[in-house]
Scaffold this active site. Structure first.
Site, PDB file in Angstrom:
ATOM      1  CG  ASP A 448      84.854 -71.028 118.408  1.00  0.00           C
ATOM      2  OD1 ASP A 448      85.415 -72.033 117.946  1.00  0.00           O
ATOM      3  OD2 ASP A 448      83.815 -70.540 117.917  1.00  0.00           O
ATOM      4  CG  ASP A 505      80.384 -75.129 113.791  1.00  0.00           C
ATOM      5  OD1 ASP A 505      80.365 -75.212 115.028  1.00  0.00           O
ATOM      6  OD2 ASP A 505      81.006 -74.239 113.172  1.00  0.00           O
TER       7      ASP A 505
HETATM    8  C1  DGJ Z   1      82.467 -71.566 115.339  1.00  0.00           C
HETATM    9  C2  DGJ Z   1      81.694 -72.378 116.343  1.00  0.00           C
HETATM   10  O1  DGJ Z   1      81.875 -73.727 116.136  1.00  0.00           O
HETATM   11  C3  DGJ Z   1      80.239 -71.969 116.285  1.00  0.00           C
HETATM   12  O2  DGJ Z   1      79.479 -72.758 117.157  1.00  0.00           O
HETATM   13  C4  DGJ Z   1      80.121 -70.517 116.634  1.00  0.00           C
HETATM   14  O3  DGJ Z   1      80.489 -70.297 117.967  1.00  0.00           O
HETATM   15  C5  DGJ Z   1      80.987 -69.688 115.693  1.00  0.00           C
HETATM   16  N1  DGJ Z   1      82.333 -70.155 115.658  1.00  0.00           N
HETATM   17  C6  DGJ Z   1      80.981 -68.240 116.124  1.00  0.00           C
HETATM   18  O4  DGJ Z   1      81.861 -67.485 115.403  1.00  0.00           O
END
Ligand code: DGJ
Length: 702
Positions: A448, A505
């Site tokens: 991430d 997301d």
């Molecule tokens: C942002 C990501 O896009 C999500 O899928 C998740 O992993 C969160 N961060 C976790 O903090």
């Protein structure tokens, strides 16, 4: 000095580029199109494409070409802006050398006041696919600062008078917007230290409004995983220059003697139409970009803990979640954020990549063993480039983050960025990841990156590629996903190390359909994570049926990001059935040829993948239809004379299935020709919002 009008030709099997010396030190692109006959008279081609002089222009007009320079009346954007000492340097680039050899054209310019050398290469690397690279060098230890430098400058062939670019924001990424190119200059830039959600690094140029599929188009991708600035500027003569710059830190890049600065690669792909362009992009990504794509096994179904448990983690809950996942047929359990020291929310812990003993008193191994015992493999979330001010790492090394000594340290999502161009910080993170991977059986890392880079030193993108490269070498079997808040860092330079991207997301299926439609224009399904999320969706608040969510998620690298314990028995059965369908069809979905299905009703989305004798399509209605019976769904691209058995795989959307005219026949299969499917199509009940159908097409065995 190279004589004006001299031309060079570069050929691939199905594409030709013709370059011409247009004026003093200028090289223009005279032709970019399907392959020309071998005997084409290049001089005639150039002359027949040259306009005469008109009033109100210099007697020897400058056209800019592939290395525009701001002199002799050229008013467009120069490819380079340089300072030497405190002064703006002259930027008098002289063409030193040019040669075309088979699929490659290389040209070198030298800037006379500073000795700066630019090496440009245009190389045909695959079907209709060209890669452009620019490298810079200085010989002497000078005091040269590069204020801006273009990775690509090119005149756009005049037939491409529209541009589709993809801008967006978090949770609504890749919104396709088509613009007619005109006298107003277009500027698109990312200023995040990563491509982010701004447009400019994925572009399609075409000759119409982009709704049709019947004219050639040019797709362009800037592969840098840092920032970019893209300009599309039309001059008074109607000539359009496209330039893409790899943006660096404000204040310019200092060039050191003998360093070679690579300005990032640009990929150009020429399609006969939009579907062809998409197929060429997918082929290029599969063949030339992804790490060892041919060795990949089936893409495992994921269960991701994020939208199931968020930060509410403990070993027992995770084991229960894993068991419920296995019961649905899931094959990989991914432990998302919240597992490491001090991480109880998004305000602490980044940088302390040790397992949190409060959650896992005996470490991660008991959970991993449990997951393996259920016949799943194990994946882990990391965000290695970041540090929380509330972390042991930051307390020990407050200077390891990107910062400006004279200013505060503003955070985003409560975090700062580790400066990985520092050897000590790089070594720390490399060691931390190595320890995790050495001590645990981890098959997959979700990588991430949730914060923009400010201040940015312009070096982070190189450090991150170095880190990923090292890890890929050490752990070639570990798959890596590039996440970045969903869709925030997707580029070929990342994909050369990664096996998956997280497109958004937003798991709301209605939003996802549109987001996937955009990403699939460039990237194949096997690297596009697509998850069944909870209902109501935590981002949009929208409630949708499990059937709809599951059908949408099946077209991608499928996963589940919600807690099976929170579902009804019916929902679990529907999800289980779709996971089984995904397994049955993933070889087609992840290796076949992609088709976007176009329907007169704008709220109907359709996609199909064909591989050999089989094809699977999804057709989804997002709104309430204008008519009770919408136009039949047409399925182009099959062999016209072949007979296919066409079925609607179950489960069916509950309400709509009552409106099928002949349910038994849809279950056992209609036999129809490829031509009938393409021309007339199928009458499917698509009246109700949030209805989707899967269509299975298999060649009829004689
Ligand atoms: C942002 C990501 O896009 C999500 O899928 C998740 O992993 C969160 N961060 C976790 O903090």
């Amino acid at each position: 000095m190279i004589e004006t009008g001299k031309s060079w030709r570069t050929d691939g099997d199905d594409i030709t580029l013709v370059f011409v010396a247009a004026g003093r030190d200028e090289i223009d692109l005279a032709y970019l199109g399907p392959r020309l006959p071998d005997g084409e008279d290049l001089s005639a081609l150039v002359r027949a494409g040259t306009f005469g002089l008109h009033e109100n222009e210099p007697d020897a007009p400058r056209i800019g070409g592939l290395l525009p320079q701001a002199h002799d009346g050229y008013r467009g954007r120069p490819a380079y802006q340089i300072r030497s000492g405190k002064r703006q340097a002259d930027c008098g680039f002289q063409l030193a050398h040019i040669q075309a050899n088979g699929p490659n054209m290389m040209a070198t310019w030298v800037e006379k006041s500073t000795g700066l050398q630019v090496d440009m290469s245009w190389e045909i690397v695959g079907p209709r696919t060209v890669e452009v690279t620019m490298e810079l060098m200085v010989d002497d230890e000078g005091d040269i600062l590069l204020d801006s430098a273009s990775s690509l400058s090119m005149p756009l062939p005049r037939r491409f008078n529209h541009m589709t670019a993809f801008s967006g924001r978090w949770a609504r990424e890749m919104q396709a917007k088509t613009t007619r190119i005109g006298p107003q200059a277009i500027e698109m830039r990312s200023a995040n230290g990563k491509p982010g959600f701004d447009a400019g690094n994925w572009l399609v140029f075409h000759g119409d409004d982009g709704q049709n599929n019947d004219a050639d188009c040019l797709g362009i991708h800037a592969s840098s995983c840092g920032d970019h600035m893209t300009h599309v500027v039309q001059d008074q003569d109607g000539r359009t220059c496209l330039s893409i710059e790899a943006l660096r830190q404000p204040g310019g890049i200092a060039l050191n003697a003998s360093d070679i600065t690579n300005l990032g690669q640009i990929t150009l792909i020429l399609g006969d139409n939009q579907d062809h362009l998409t197929q060429l992009f997918h082929d290029h990504v599969r063949t030339n970009v992804l790490p060892q794509r041919t060795d990949w096994g089936p893409r495992k179904v994921h269960l991701n803990s994020w939208e199931a448990l968020a930060f509410d983690l403990d070993e027992a809950k995770l084991k229960t979640l894993a068991s419920a996942a296995a019961d649905l047929g899931i094959e990989r359990f991914v432990l998302d954020d919240g597992w490491f020291k001090g991480r109880r929310g998004d305000d602490a812990g980044l940088g302390d990549w040790q397992v949190d003993e409060a959650i896992f008193p005996d470490g991660l191994t008991p959970l991993i063993d449990h997951v393996h015992g259920l016949d799943m493999d194990f994946g882990l979330w990391v965000e290695p480039e970041m540090v929380s001010p509330d972390s042991d790492l930051y307390r020990a090394h407050p200077d390891w983050c990107l910062h400006d000594d004279r200013a505060d340290r503003p955070t985003e999502r409560n975090q700062l960025v580790l400066d990985l161009s520092r050897e000590d910080a790089f070594a720390y993170i490399h060691d931390a990841l190595t320890a995790l991977l050495d001590n645990h059986d981890i098959a997959y890392l979700k990588w991430d990156h949730n914060r923009r880079l400010f201040p940015d030193n312009g070096l982070q993108q190189f450090a991150i590629q170095r880190l990923l490269g090292k890890l890929r070498q050490q752990y070639p079997a570990v798959e890596i996903e590039s996440c970045s808040s969903g869709g925030g860092r997707v580029s070929f330079s990342m994909l050369q190390y990664c096996h998956r991207i997280w497109p958004s997301d937003n798991n709301d299926p209605i939003e996802r359909l549109r987001i996937m439609e955009s990403w699939t224009r460039f990237l194949p399904f096997e690297i596009l994570g697509n998850h069944v999320g909870p209902s109501p969706n935590p981002i949009t608040g929208r409630r949708t049926d499990m059937d709809f969510r599951a059908k949408v998620a099946l077209f991608g690298h499928m996963g589940v990001e919600t807690n099976p314990a929170a579902m009804s028995e019916d929902e679990r059965a529907i999800l289980r059935a779709h996971i089984a369908l995904y397994k049955q069809w993933r070889d087609v979905l992840h290796g076949g040829a992609f088709r976007q299905l176009r329907h007169p009703e704008s709220s109907i989305y359709g996609q199909m993948v064909l591989s050999g004798q089989r094809a699977l399509a999804v057709v989804a209605q997002t709104a309430f239809a204008e008519n009770f019976n919408v136009a039949p769904v047409r399925l182009p691209g099959l062999d016209a004379d072949t007979l296919y058995s066409v079925t609607l795989p179950k489960p069916w959307p509950q309400k709509s299935s009552a409106y099928l005219a002949d349910p038994d026949a849809w279950e056992s299969g209609f036999v129809l020709s490829g031509r009938a499917l393409a021309e007339r199509g199928l009458a499917l009940p698509l009246t109700y919002p949030e209805t989707a159908w899967l269509i299975a097409i298999e060649e009829q065995k004689s």
